[in-house]
Design a protein around this motif. Structure first.
Motif, PDB file in Angstrom:
ATOM      1  N   ARG A 197       4.951 -11.749  -0.450  1.00 18.32           N
ATOM      2  CA  ARG A 197       4.076 -12.538   0.146  1.00 18.32           C
ATOM      3  C   ARG A 197       4.468 -14.039   0.719  1.00 18.32           C
ATOM      4  O   ARG A 197       4.172 -15.241   0.465  1.00 18.32           O
ATOM      5  CB  ARG A 197       2.880 -12.833  -0.859  1.00 18.32           C
ATOM      6  N   LEU A 232       9.953  -7.037  12.302  1.00 15.43           N
ATOM      7  CA  LEU A 232       8.483  -7.286  12.042  1.00 15.43           C
ATOM      8  C   LEU A 232       8.187  -6.065  10.928  1.00 15.43           C
ATOM      9  O   LEU A 232       7.479  -6.625  10.131  1.00 15.43           O
ATOM     10  CB  LEU A 232       7.716  -7.047  13.307  1.00 15.43           C
ATOM     11  N   HIS A 233       9.160  -5.237  10.771  1.00 14.59           N
ATOM     12  CA  HIS A 233       8.780  -4.348   9.675  1.00 14.59           C
ATOM     13  C   HIS A 233       8.925  -4.930   8.368  1.00 14.59           C
ATOM     14  O   HIS A 233       8.176  -4.580   7.310  1.00 14.59           O
ATOM     15  CB  HIS A 233       9.459  -2.845   9.875  1.00 14.59           C
ATOM     16  N   PHE A 272       7.590  -7.583   7.675  1.00 18.28           N
ATOM     17  CA  PHE A 272       6.426  -8.343   7.324  1.00 18.28           C
ATOM     18  C   PHE A 272       5.465  -7.317   6.447  1.00 18.28           C
ATOM     19  O   PHE A 272       4.616  -7.402   5.591  1.00 18.28           O
ATOM     20  CB  PHE A 272       5.556  -8.923   8.589  1.00 18.28           C
ATOM     21  N   LEU A 273       5.670  -5.974   6.785  1.00 20.15           N
ATOM     22  CA  LEU A 273       4.983  -4.993   5.955  1.00 20.15           C
ATOM     23  C   LEU A 273       5.145  -4.846   4.523  1.00 20.15           C
ATOM     24  O   LEU A 273       4.759  -4.767   3.674  1.00 20.15           O
ATOM     25  CB  LEU A 273       5.278  -3.516   6.356  1.00 20.15           C
ATOM     26  N   TYR A 274       6.747  -4.704   4.374  1.00 18.54           N
ATOM     27  CA  TYR A 274       7.299  -4.777   3.180  1.00 18.54           C
ATOM     28  C   TYR A 274       6.937  -5.894   2.164  1.00 18.54           C
ATOM     29  O   TYR A 274       6.705  -5.675   1.077  1.00 18.54           O
ATOM     30  CB  TYR A 274       8.829  -4.648   3.335  1.00 18.54           C
ATOM     31  N   ARG A 318       4.385  -8.221   2.879  1.00 17.48           N
ATOM     32  CA  ARG A 318       3.023  -8.727   3.179  1.00 17.48           C
ATOM     33  C   ARG A 318       3.324 -10.226   3.425  1.00 17.48           C
ATOM     34  O   ARG A 318       2.474 -11.170   2.889  1.00 17.48           O
ATOM     35  CB  ARG A 318       2.129  -8.347   2.249  1.00 17.48           C
ATOM     36  N   ALA A 319       4.056 -10.616   4.393  1.00 13.43           N
ATOM     37  CA  ALA A 319       4.443 -11.914   4.502  1.00 13.43           C
ATOM     38  C   ALA A 319       3.573 -12.585   5.770  1.00 13.43           C
ATOM     39  O   ALA A 319       2.675 -11.693   6.541  1.00 13.43           O
ATOM     40  CB  ALA A 319       5.847 -11.955   5.232  1.00 13.43           C
ATOM     41  N   THR A 320       3.321 -13.721   6.068  1.00 11.09           N
ATOM     42  CA  THR A 320       2.540 -14.417   6.791  1.00 11.09           C
ATOM     43  C   THR A 320       3.163 -15.566   7.821  1.00 11.09           C
ATOM     44  O   THR A 320       4.134 -16.313   6.846  1.00 11.09           O
ATOM     45  CB  THR A 320       1.293 -15.066   6.227  1.00 11.09           C
ATOM     46  N   MET A 321       3.186 -15.444   8.892  1.00 12.60           N
ATOM     47  CA  MET A 321       3.802 -16.570   9.924  1.00 12.60           C
ATOM     48  C   MET A 321       2.901 -17.114  10.501  1.00 12.60           C
ATOM     49  O   MET A 321       1.768 -16.426  11.169  1.00 12.60           O
ATOM     50  CB  MET A 321       4.884 -15.817  10.922  1.00 12.60           C
ATOM     51  N   THR A 338      12.214  -1.363   0.655  1.00  7.94           N
ATOM     52  CA  THR A 338      11.065  -1.681   1.695  1.00  7.94           C
ATOM     53  C   THR A 338      10.272  -2.471   0.693  1.00  7.94           C
ATOM     54  O   THR A 338      10.375  -3.536   0.375  1.00  7.94           O
ATOM     55  CB  THR A 338      10.663  -0.434   2.416  1.00  7.94           C
ATOM     56  N   TRP A 339       8.966  -1.803   0.495  1.00 13.37           N
ATOM     57  CA  TRP A 339       7.960  -2.385  -0.561  1.00 13.37           C
ATOM     58  C   TRP A 339       8.339  -1.697  -1.922  1.00 13.37           C
ATOM     59  O   TRP A 339       7.856  -2.161  -2.813  1.00 13.37           O
ATOM     60  CB  TRP A 339       6.723  -2.093  -0.183  1.00 13.37           C
ATOM     61  N   GLN A 384       4.749  -0.291  12.677  1.00 15.75           N
ATOM     62  CA  GLN A 384       6.042  -0.634  13.533  1.00 15.75           C
ATOM     63  C   GLN A 384       6.610   0.588  13.762  1.00 15.75           C
ATOM     64  O   GLN A 384       8.034   0.756  14.055  1.00 15.75           O
ATOM     65  CB  GLN A 384       7.203  -1.526  13.151  1.00 15.75           C
ATOM     66  N   MET A 441       0.416 -14.418  11.833  1.00 19.37           N
ATOM     67  CA  MET A 441       1.149 -12.968  11.868  1.00 19.37           C
ATOM     68  C   MET A 441       0.877 -12.712  10.518  1.00 19.37           C
ATOM     69  O   MET A 441       1.629 -13.388   9.607  1.00 19.37           O
ATOM     70  CB  MET A 441       2.389 -12.602  12.379  1.00 19.37           C
ATOM     71  N   THR A 442       0.351 -11.481  10.147  1.00 18.38           N
ATOM     72  CA  THR A 442       0.303 -11.066   8.599  1.00 18.38           C
ATOM     73  C   THR A 442       0.695  -9.414   8.512  1.00 18.38           C
ATOM     74  O   THR A 442       0.204  -8.717   9.219  1.00 18.38           O
ATOM     75  CB  THR A 442      -1.241 -11.295   8.065  1.00 18.38           C
ATOM     76  N   GLY A 443       1.605  -9.354   7.655  1.00 17.68           N
ATOM     77  CA  GLY A 443       1.748  -7.912   7.330  1.00 17.68           C
ATOM     78  C   GLY A 443       0.734  -7.398   6.179  1.00 17.68           C
ATOM     79  O   GLY A 443       0.384  -8.109   5.460  1.00 17.68           O
ATOM     80  N   VAL A 444       0.238  -6.216   6.508  1.00 23.80           N
ATOM     81  CA  VAL A 444      -0.727  -5.621   5.441  1.00 23.80           C
ATOM     82  C   VAL A 444      -0.160  -4.360   4.920  1.00 23.80           C
ATOM     83  O   VAL A 444       0.474  -3.694   5.910  1.00 23.80           O
ATOM     84  CB  VAL A 444      -2.011  -5.837   6.216  1.00 23.80           C
TER      85      VAL A 444
END
Lengths: 358, 358
Positions: free
Chosen positions: A261, A287-288, A290-292, A294-297, B77-78, B269, B297-300
């Motif tokens: 996060r 960008l992958h 951001f999945l790992y 769940r970051a926000t930019m 990763t996660w 991705q 941009m937000t990762g979910v």
């Protein structure tokens, strides 16, 4: 108030209401690095007779800011490109030398900040001038810690960044006008703060003077892996917030290092401005991550917060007055050095805010 | 309920409580493209005697999902990488064939969804099984529109995407298990929806069957500029929201096209998974556009919303039952095809959800 109440000697020539105004014209779009060759100096006699609701402002401090290079992109950015053949747009701090009919909010001698551009003097609507309190701090601070850079530092970190005490903040461009303020606000918000800078001298300044917890000189960090190692060394609990003024390797390393996060605030990408706006530079696709995580930019722009200037000043004003937020000015003189000063931003010539003084 | 209440013929061999279980072992990490060579098939006799609170589940539908390739990265990763030498983790829909002592929530014959992995049958704690209502829709929907992919489509678009009616949504991987649902939820939310897909047949499916406003076959779009032109053609008011399942050129084109305050949701991705997780692929540095557009941009990740499954099903269940949300399953049989089915995700072999059927 009679016309002609000017600070003696400042207006180079004066014949009735005619004034010899010095100005820098943005003449030619740079293909890559901006240089003084993209500007043309001129002196023109102008009629500076204020009409109702107008004042004459004589510049004392002119701003150079990285965003000016963005506006030199051939493409639309947040607005159309800065037109060539016109005076370079810029924030200026100066004094009121003459007031028009019906003006009550300003008087001769007042310090104001106004978006007058790189010209020595000009007519301004009162509504376009911000009256400064020059008793407590230098009026030049209206161009940085108590102006646009301070505003985006404040709202960018505290709103887009959503900091929580105990988290770790990384700031790139940390010795710059925005970054140096962001890091200090971060300390006041209870964060561990790591600044990324371009020289050992800047590293010392932000740690020894400004209270950053650690500094990384990116010129001594060869690649993404080394930058990640530097983060790991200085951030035992990982990195949570990234206030980005530069882009490039520092940004890549943050994305590959960030905690769950994480929040990334894109305030600037100065490493990309000289050539990367037309044909983008290449970098790793990350960008992958951001999945790992769940970051926000989020991209932030100072002008979105213009209407909330008072809200910022109410907090930052006392902080600056009481020394809780420190600043530095790299003052260059005089007016004729403006294009060089702008170019200096891209080589890291400034520590703190770069300002040209009359 | 006596032990051994199995669906006849399904458990290949049975000697008392001993069952011959078929399973696929994730054997070896792929260097680039995952292939069946990364898996090992085995049949092992296992004691499937449920203890208190356990049931035996026989698989009927096995899931293959792009995230499985992410878990094959050598890096965290996660979570840590999927261990080799173990059964491939996966969601499975099957029937309860045997219940242990004290089990009241499930009975023999019930359809459940459970994260049992690529094995033909297994012991499961009741708490790890989601009871399905097989009267209204196929139980296989628990692996997609009424399961994990539907959950992240729903919360990813409606929470991270913050859609407003009248806005334009771009969905990449739009004929996939997530993308096909995202676009339909977008239509129900009053959005104009453009899907990016990998074949003309998929383009027809999402426009003619699912109600997307437009489709772009990315295989007929050579570069970023052409993709931007395609967006401009199909989105007269520009593009506001991007639900990204693929990354790559589509993502670049969106960033260069996006409207003020655009929102990008990074859900997948897939274009990067086969080799880009270890050594990232290169792409253009475009973060300066986040400044211009103050974009977010937000990762979910679906697992963040596991606790809110009921909330999603309360809305999506009726939508699916009433045909407001349609779905497609690419059903492949049988159990032995699982690794091939997984590989097919990366060549676009699926329209809608890829499922392996017993």
């Amino acid at each position: 108030m009679a016309r002609g109440g000017s600070v003696p000697g400042f207006l180079l020539k004066k014949k009735k209401n005619m004034v010899l105004v010095k100005q820098w014209i943005y003449e030619m779009r740079p293909e890559a690095d901006v240089s003084p060759a993209n500007y043309r100096y001129e002196e023109v006699e102008q009629d500076l007779t204020p009409v109702r609701g107008e004042v004459v402002v004589e510049g004392a401090y002119w701003s150079v800011d990285p965003y000016m290079r963005i506006q030199q992109s051939s493409k639309d950015t947040w607005e159309a490109p800065h037109p060539t053949g016109e005076v370079q747009g810029a924030a200026v701090v100066g004094r009121v030398t003459c007031v028009g009919e019906g003006v009550t909010a300003l008087k001769v001698g007042d310090w104001v900040e106004t978006y007058m551009g790189w010209r020595s003097a000009g007519l301004r609507a009162v509504a376009d001038c911000r009256l400064l309190n020059a008793d407590e701090v230098s009026p030049s601070t209206a161009l940085h810690v108590l102006g646009m850079p301070g505003r985006i530092a404040y709202f960018g970190l505290l709103e887009a960044g959503k900091p929580r005490p105990g988290e770790t903040l990384v700031v790139s461009g940390a010795a710059g006008a925005v970054g140096s303020i962001v890091g200090q606000i971060g300390k006041l918000a209870g964060l561990r703060v790591i600044g990324v800078v371009g020289s050992d001298e800047k590293a010392r300044w932000i740690t020894e003077e400004l209270g950053f917890d650690a500094a990384i000189n990116y010129r001594q960090v060869s690649d993404v892996e080394s930058m990640k190692q530097a983060f790991a060394e200085h951030a035992p609990d990982g990195v949570d917030i990234y206030y980005d003024n530069t882009g490039g390797v520092t940004t890549d390393a943050f994305i590959e290092s960030m905690n769950l996060r994480a929040r990334i605030i894109i305030c600037g990408q100065i490493s990309q401005y000289q050539s990367g706006l037309e044909v983008p530079n290449m970098g790793p696709r990350l960008l992958h991550h951001f999945l790992y995580k769940r970051a926000t930019m989020t991209g932030v722009l100072a002008r979105d917060y213009t209407a909330r200037m008072d809200e910022m000043l109410r907090v930052m004003g006392p902080w600056v007055r009481d020394g809780k937020i420190k600043y530095n000015e790299t003052l260059i003189g005089g007016f004729e050095t403006l294009p060089e000063a702008l170019c200096g931003l891209f080589t890291g010539a400034n520590t703190g805010k770069m300002i040209v003084k009359a």
